[in-house]
Write an enzyme that holds these catalytic residues in place. Structure first.
Site, PDB file in Angstrom:
ATOM      1  CB  CYS A   1      16.288 -19.959  42.668  1.00 54.68           C
ATOM      2  SG  CYS A   1      17.104 -18.468  43.298  1.00 54.68           S
TER       3      CYS A   1
ATOM      4  CB  CYS B   1      13.449 -16.555  40.147  1.00 54.31           C
ATOM      5  SG  CYS B   1      15.179 -16.884  40.521  1.00 54.31           S
TER       6      CYS B   1
ATOM      7  CG  ASP C   1      14.272  11.310  36.857  1.00 49.97           C
ATOM      8  OD1 ASP C   1      13.553  12.289  37.135  1.00 49.97           O
ATOM      9  OD2 ASP C   1      15.310  11.018  37.474  1.00 49.97           O
TER      10      ASP C   1
ATOM     11  N   GLY D   1      15.458  14.384  34.624  1.00 47.72           N
ATOM     12  CA  GLY D   1      16.848  14.799  34.544  1.00 47.72           C
ATOM     13  C   GLY D   1      17.314  15.576  35.754  1.00 47.72           C
ATOM     14  N   GLY D   2      16.427  15.790  36.735  1.00 48.48           N
ATOM     15  CA  GLY D   2      16.799  16.566  37.911  1.00 48.48           C
ATOM     16  C   GLY D   2      17.926  15.949  38.708  1.00 48.48           C
TER      17      GLY D   2
ATOM     18  CG  HIS E   1      17.968 -14.171  42.390  1.00 41.97           C
ATOM     19  ND1 HIS E   1      17.093 -15.084  42.940  1.00 41.97           N
ATOM     20  CD2 HIS E   1      18.454 -13.432  43.433  1.00 41.97           C
ATOM     21  CE1 HIS E   1      17.054 -14.919  44.250  1.00 41.97           C
ATOM     22  NE2 HIS E   1      17.873 -13.925  44.577  1.00 41.97           N
TER      23      HIS E   1
ATOM     24  CB  CYS F   1      14.128 -17.623  45.211  1.00 44.24           C
ATOM     25  SG  CYS F   1      13.773 -16.624  43.753  1.00 44.24           S
TER      26      CYS F   1
ATOM     27  CG  ASP G   1      13.377   4.944  40.509  1.00 44.81           C
ATOM     28  OD1 ASP G   1      14.576   4.968  40.164  1.00 44.81           O
ATOM     29  OD2 ASP G   1      12.832   5.908  41.099  1.00 44.81           O
TER      30      ASP G   1
ATOM     31  CD  GLN H   1      13.888  17.627  45.285  1.00 45.01           C
ATOM     32  OE1 GLN H   1      14.460  17.442  46.359  1.00 45.01           O
ATOM     33  NE2 GLN H   1      14.099  16.833  44.234  1.00 45.01           N
TER      34      GLN H   1
END
Length: 347
Positions: free
Chosen positions: A281, A278, A60, A62-63, A307, A276, A238, A161
């Site tokens: 779990c 994973c 990113d 920094g905005g 998880h 799940c 993200d 924006q």
């Protein structure tokens, strides 16, 4: 993209991320510039070598920090003149500087510097920030040409924006497409506006962007947000939510969100999510996870983070599979039936 602001996804080692199938991480220009410094990272082989990560890295610009730390600085045509939140030292983050820093970090995808404003903001304030963002985008594109001339080949994304104003978003998108970027991001959402406004703005803005370029919705959001915004044309996301929630004991499951610290999980033998697959779990119970959190053991947030990241990544895998098979509308309808917020039923 799991968020690794300072070159690390909190509570996760890189080999754990690899086992989860993470392909790309997000780092933050502002924070890495201040500590350890982009020149230090460059000297140590770039962010990939520095943090021992062989996958892709998006940084990113920094905005968002310009907005969240506005009290520490001032925005002008030149950039962001600010004092470090670490030691009070003074810095200028310009559009050219943001590109230079990200090039030093060795980003695979770098973001143009943008000016994000909180919701609510007046039309005048929102328009002023959007038009400054677009002028900065032209300068970032020019600086990016210099970076490529020096041999680096990252992608550069422009950031649309304009708040939740449809015409401002149109103006921003049209100008950015004219400049030309490898991908386009939607910034300035999930900053306090109603969820319906987030969805409407994502839908409207994605439709203004080239269909052959990635469209990235920054900082969003819940699993439901991801499913709904993919339907509106978004490709990349993200969010700190899966990791931050995990460190506070909030667990995403197919039956809703649970708060593992609650007393009724003390003797619960079930895994966090019986549906799940994973490693967490398959091995640990809710009762054990609750014990770890109440005992202040580091393993609790680590397992919860593993998880939650798996849950998000698995949701993205399901989305991709549904799109490939032509069954996305059906998948989306089934997903809407899942509880999203609050406690999942004990059963």
């Amino acid at each position: 993209m799991p968020v690794g602001t300072a070159g690390t996804v909190k509570a996760m080692a890189q080999e754990d991320l690899e086992r989860l199938g993470v392909q790309i991480l997000l780092g933050n220009t502002y924070h890495l510039y201040l500590r350890p410094g982009h020149e230090v990272v460059r000297e140590l082989g770039g962010l990939h070598h520095f943090m021992g990560w062989s996958g892709a890295v998006l940084t990113d610009s920094g905005g968002y920090q310009i907005m969240s730390l506005e009290r520490l600085g001032k925005v002008s045509e030149d950039g962001y003149d600010f004092r470090s939140h670490l030691d009070g030292s003074r810095h200028l983050l310009s559009p050219e500087g943001a590109v230079e820093i990200q090039a030093a970090l060795g980003s695979d995808i770098m973001m143009a510097l943008d000016h994000c404003v909180e919701y609510p903001a007046s039309h005048e304030v929102t328009a002023k920030a959007m038009r400054l963002t677009n002028r900065w985008a032209r300068r970032c594109r020019a600086a990016y040409a210099d970076v490529r001339d020096q041999g680096a080949k990252p992608a550069l994304f422009g950031i649309v924006q304009g708040g939740i104003d449809a015409e401002l978003r149109r103006e921003s998108a049209e100008q950015l497409v004219e400049i030309g970027f490898e991908g386009y991001a939607l910034g300035g959402l999930s900053v306090g506006e109603p969820k319906s406004a987030t969805y409407d703005t994502a839908d409207h803005t994605a439709g203004l962007l080239p269909p052959d370029r990635p469209r990235y919705l920054m900082g969003v959001g819940t699993p439901e947000d991801v499913v709904e915004c993919v339907a509106r044309g978004i490709d990349m996301f993200d969010c700190v939510m899966p990791t931050r929630h995990a460190r506070n004991g909030a667990i995403f499951t197919s039956a809703g969100r649970i708060v593992i610290k609650n007393a009724h999980y003390a003797r619960d033998p079930l895994p966090l999510d019986p549906a799940c697959r994973c490693d967490v779990c398959r091995r640990y119970s809710r009762g054990y996870l609750r014990h770890l959190f109440l005992a202040g053991e580091m393993l609790g947030p680590m397992l919860a983070t593993r998880h939650n990241l798996h849950f998000y990544l698995d949701t993205m895998r399901e989305i991709r599979d549904a799109i490939r098979s032509g069954a996305y509308n059906s998948y989306r309808s089934r997903f809407k039936l899942r509880p999203e917020a609050g406690e999942a039923p004990d059963s």
